[in-house]
Design an enzyme around this catalytic site. Structure first.
Site, PDB file in Angstrom:
ATOM      1  N   ASN A 113       1.307  20.114 -20.426  1.00 28.78           N
ATOM      2  CA  ASN A 113       0.955  19.281 -21.587  1.00 28.78           C
ATOM      3  C   ASN A 113       1.068  20.050 -22.899  1.00 28.78           C
ATOM      4  OD1 ASN A 113       0.362  17.119 -19.882  1.00 28.78           O
ATOM      5  ND2 ASN A 113      -1.693  17.942 -19.499  1.00 28.78           N
ATOM      6  N   HIS A 137       0.689  13.317 -28.688  1.00 29.18           N
ATOM      7  CA  HIS A 137       0.189  11.971 -28.376  1.00 29.18           C
ATOM      8  C   HIS A 137      -0.511  11.361 -29.580  1.00 29.18           C
ATOM      9  CE1 HIS A 137       0.201  12.576 -23.716  1.00 29.18           C
ATOM     10  NE2 HIS A 137       1.346  12.151 -24.176  1.00 29.18           N
ATOM     11  N   ARG A 147       0.816  -1.232   0.000  1.00 33.52           N
ATOM     12  CA  ARG A 147       0.000   0.000   0.000  1.00 33.52           C
ATOM     13  C   ARG A 147       0.846   1.277   0.000  1.00 33.52           C
ATOM     14  NH1 ARG A 147      -3.576  -2.846   3.577  1.00 33.52           N
ATOM     15  NH2 ARG A 147      -5.257  -3.685   2.288  1.00 33.52           N
ATOM     16  N   LYS A 156       4.130  11.821 -11.078  1.00 36.27           N
ATOM     17  CA  LYS A 156       3.252  11.012 -11.944  1.00 36.27           C
ATOM     18  C   LYS A 156       3.942   9.674 -12.176  1.00 36.27           C
ATOM     19  CE  LYS A 156       0.639  14.350 -14.668  1.00 36.27           C
ATOM     20  NZ  LYS A 156       0.416  14.913 -16.015  1.00 36.27           N
ATOM     21  N   GLU A 180      11.528  18.996 -24.185  1.00 35.16           N
ATOM     22  CA  GLU A 180      10.807  19.291 -22.931  1.00 35.16           C
ATOM     23  C   GLU A 180      11.432  20.497 -22.222  1.00 35.16           C
ATOM     24  OE1 GLU A 180       8.020  17.807 -21.885  1.00 35.16           O
ATOM     25  OE2 GLU A 180       7.967  15.818 -22.799  1.00 35.16           O
ATOM     26  N   GLU A 239      -3.027  17.946 -10.904  1.00 29.80           N
ATOM     27  CA  GLU A 239      -3.462  18.410 -12.229  1.00 29.80           C
ATOM     28  C   GLU A 239      -4.954  18.731 -12.291  1.00 29.80           C
ATOM     29  OE1 GLU A 239      -1.296  16.771 -15.625  1.00 29.80           O
ATOM     30  OE2 GLU A 239      -3.200  16.592 -16.661  1.00 29.80           O
ATOM     31  N   LYS A 244       9.134  23.298 -13.386  1.00 35.00           N
ATOM     32  CA  LYS A 244       8.171  22.223 -13.129  1.00 35.00           C
ATOM     33  C   LYS A 244       7.776  22.191 -11.653  1.00 35.00           C
ATOM     34  CE  LYS A 244       6.678  17.615 -13.983  1.00 35.00           C
ATOM     35  NZ  LYS A 244       6.772  16.399 -14.754  1.00 35.00           N
ATOM     36  N   ARG A 246      -1.431  22.587 -13.784  1.00 40.50           N
ATOM     37  CA  ARG A 246      -0.452  21.593 -14.239  1.00 40.50           C
ATOM     38  C   ARG A 246      -0.696  21.179 -15.686  1.00 40.50           C
ATOM     39  NH1 ARG A 246       2.184  16.532 -10.824  1.00 40.50           N
ATOM     40  NH2 ARG A 246       3.419  15.729 -12.549  1.00 40.50           N
ATOM     41  N   HIS A 274       1.548  18.252 -26.125  1.00 42.47           N
ATOM     42  CA  HIS A 274       1.333  16.828 -25.885  1.00 42.47           C
ATOM     43  C   HIS A 274       0.045  16.296 -26.506  1.00 42.47           C
ATOM     44  CE1 HIS A 274       4.708  17.356 -23.250  1.00 42.47           C
ATOM     45  NE2 HIS A 274       4.676  16.097 -22.837  1.00 42.47           N
ATOM     46  N   HIS A 286       9.124  10.256 -27.852  1.00 45.49           N
ATOM     47  CA  HIS A 286       8.159  11.136 -27.192  1.00 45.49           C
ATOM     48  C   HIS A 286       8.548  12.617 -27.345  1.00 45.49           C
ATOM     49  CE1 HIS A 286       5.301  12.680 -24.314  1.00 45.49           C
ATOM     50  NE2 HIS A 286       6.286  13.206 -23.613  1.00 45.49           N
TER      51      HIS A 286
HETATM   52  N1  GLY Z   1       4.764  15.507 -17.797  1.00 47.11           N
HETATM   53  C1  GLY Z   1       3.720  16.348 -17.398  1.00 47.11           C
HETATM   54  C2  GLY Z   1       3.475  16.353 -15.927  1.00 47.11           C
HETATM   55  O1  GLY Z   1       4.258  15.813 -15.170  1.00 47.11           O
HETATM   56  O2  GLY Z   1       2.483  16.886 -15.497  1.00 47.11           O
END
Ligand code: GLY
Length: 373
Positions: free
Chosen positions: A250, A257, A126, A148, A190, A242, A232, A246, A253, A271
């Site tokens: 993107n 994507h 957990r 993430k 990035e 997000e 960031k 946040r 993206h 990517h």
């Molecule tokens: N790669 C985008 C984020 O971490 O929100």
């Protein structure tokens, strides 16, 4: 000259942590990790390619610092390891080693290992703590920071996962020396993204220094990673899960994507390359909607192509891709809310914003223009 490491804090209350950036961090990881988590048992997860280069120095350093280190877990390198089967194997390996709640997982590698390891840590017993030791530019400036974690499913990329913050990030800039140039460039996309979102001065600095940086100038690389991580950290500190801000991360993206989904997530299109093309498309869309000066789109295109990144989709798909096919992928993006795709657009360089009110015809025009080159 000995260069000092930089430290960028990520402020998230009791989940706050530091990102250390600089040379020699893998060789000296043991002391940094002990400072962060004390003498708790450690287990390293890495991939076969990274293991050859960096696993021994890391393990030596951990042991020299007096930590108890369990047998490392090594997965095959490549995006295919970010799946349910490999996650099951990692969980089994962790449990077979007799991990406890206080065991700390150390994820050594690029985005695949960081995402897979972070997710395994989020669900093992957990939730156990983990530390990111990112070894690619892309993971140092993006995926290792912000918590993430996750794996792919047949329904799409990163659709199974959790927010789980690391306890420490050690971004060793020496590890970038062994990266293929194409991987450095993909990570650099990035880096550019942060300038385009809300740091126009950084973008101007990249225009002046980007070429030397991707050619491997250590001091410039370190500075770019520091500013990227600070950018960031600033956004993640305000919107960890997000719910709004946040989403700016993107930028490029949603378009990107769609290209990746059509290309099939492999070496055809990395990517970061898809993000570079996607950022050009986001600026093109902003110009077509009358929101952004055309001169800013021209600067974005000029800089990305100057350093060697792709700026259009013309070379992809051998003439078989269409705007309709790509638009269909966008409709399946996990960022779709109430059936609407939220685009990250820009009023200029460093002025990105969220917009859910975009006409499909405009999107298709942008896609068609990119496919035409
Ligand atoms: N790669 C985008 C984020 O971490 O929100």
């Amino acid at each position: 000259m000995t260069r000092q490491n930089s430290i960028v804090p990520v402020a998230l209350d009791d989940r706050s942590y530091d990102i250390h950036i600089g040379p020699g961090l893998i060789r000296n990881a043991g002391a940094h990790i002990r400072d962060a988590v004390g003498d708790r048992p450690l287990v390293v997860l890495t991939d076969s390619a990274v293991a050859e280069l960096h696993l021994s120095p890391l393990l030596d350093s951990l042991r020299a610092a007096g930590s108890r280190v369990l047998d490392p877990i090594v997965v095959p390198s490549g995006e295919a390891s970010k799946d349910m089967e490999k996650l099951g194997e990692v969980m089994d390996a962790l449990l077979s080693r007799g991990i406890e709640r206080k065991t700390v997982l150390v994820a050594l590698g690029g985005g695949v290992v960081g995402d897979l390891g972070g997710f395994a840590a989020a669900i093992a017993l957990r939730g156990i703590d983990f530390i990111q030791v990112p070894t690619t530019l892309l993971s140092q400036v993006d995926s290792s920071v912000g918590g993430k974690t996750g794996i792919n499913s047949r329904h799409g990329k990163n659709l199974i996962g959790a927010f789980h913050q690391p306890r420490l990030v050690l971004a060793d800039t020496d590890s970038l020396k062994t990266l293929p140039r194409r991987e450095v460039l993909a990570g650099y996309a990035e880096v550019v993204k942060y300038g385009l979102i809300d740091r126009p001065d950084f973008f101007t600095w990249l225009e002046a220094n980007g070429k030397a940086l991707v050619d491997g100038d250590d001091a410039l690389l370190m500075e770019a990673i520091r500013v990227s991580c600070a950018a960031k950290a600033d956004i993640v500190g305000q919107d960890e899960k997000e719910s709004g801000l946040r989403e700016l991360l993107n930028l490029g993206h949603t378009f990107g994507h769609a290209l990746e989904a059509e290309a099939g997530y492999g070496a055809t299109l990395l990517h970061g390359e898809s993000v570079a093309i996607g950022m050009v498309m986001a600026f093109d869309l902003s110009v077509r909607m009358g929101l952004c000066p055309a001169g800013d789109l021209a600067r974005v295109r000029a800089h990305l192509s100057d350093v060697g990144l792709p700026i259009s989709a013309a070379h992809l798909g051998g003439g078989t891709w269409t705007a309709d096919k790509l638009a269909a992928h966008m409709a399946k993006d996990k960022k779709v809310k109430d059936g609407r795709v939220t685009f990250i657009l820009a009023r200029g360089i460093g002025k990105a914003f969220r917009c859910a009110d975009v006409a499909l015809e405009d999107v298709k025009e942008v896609l068609a223009a990119s496919l035409a080159g």
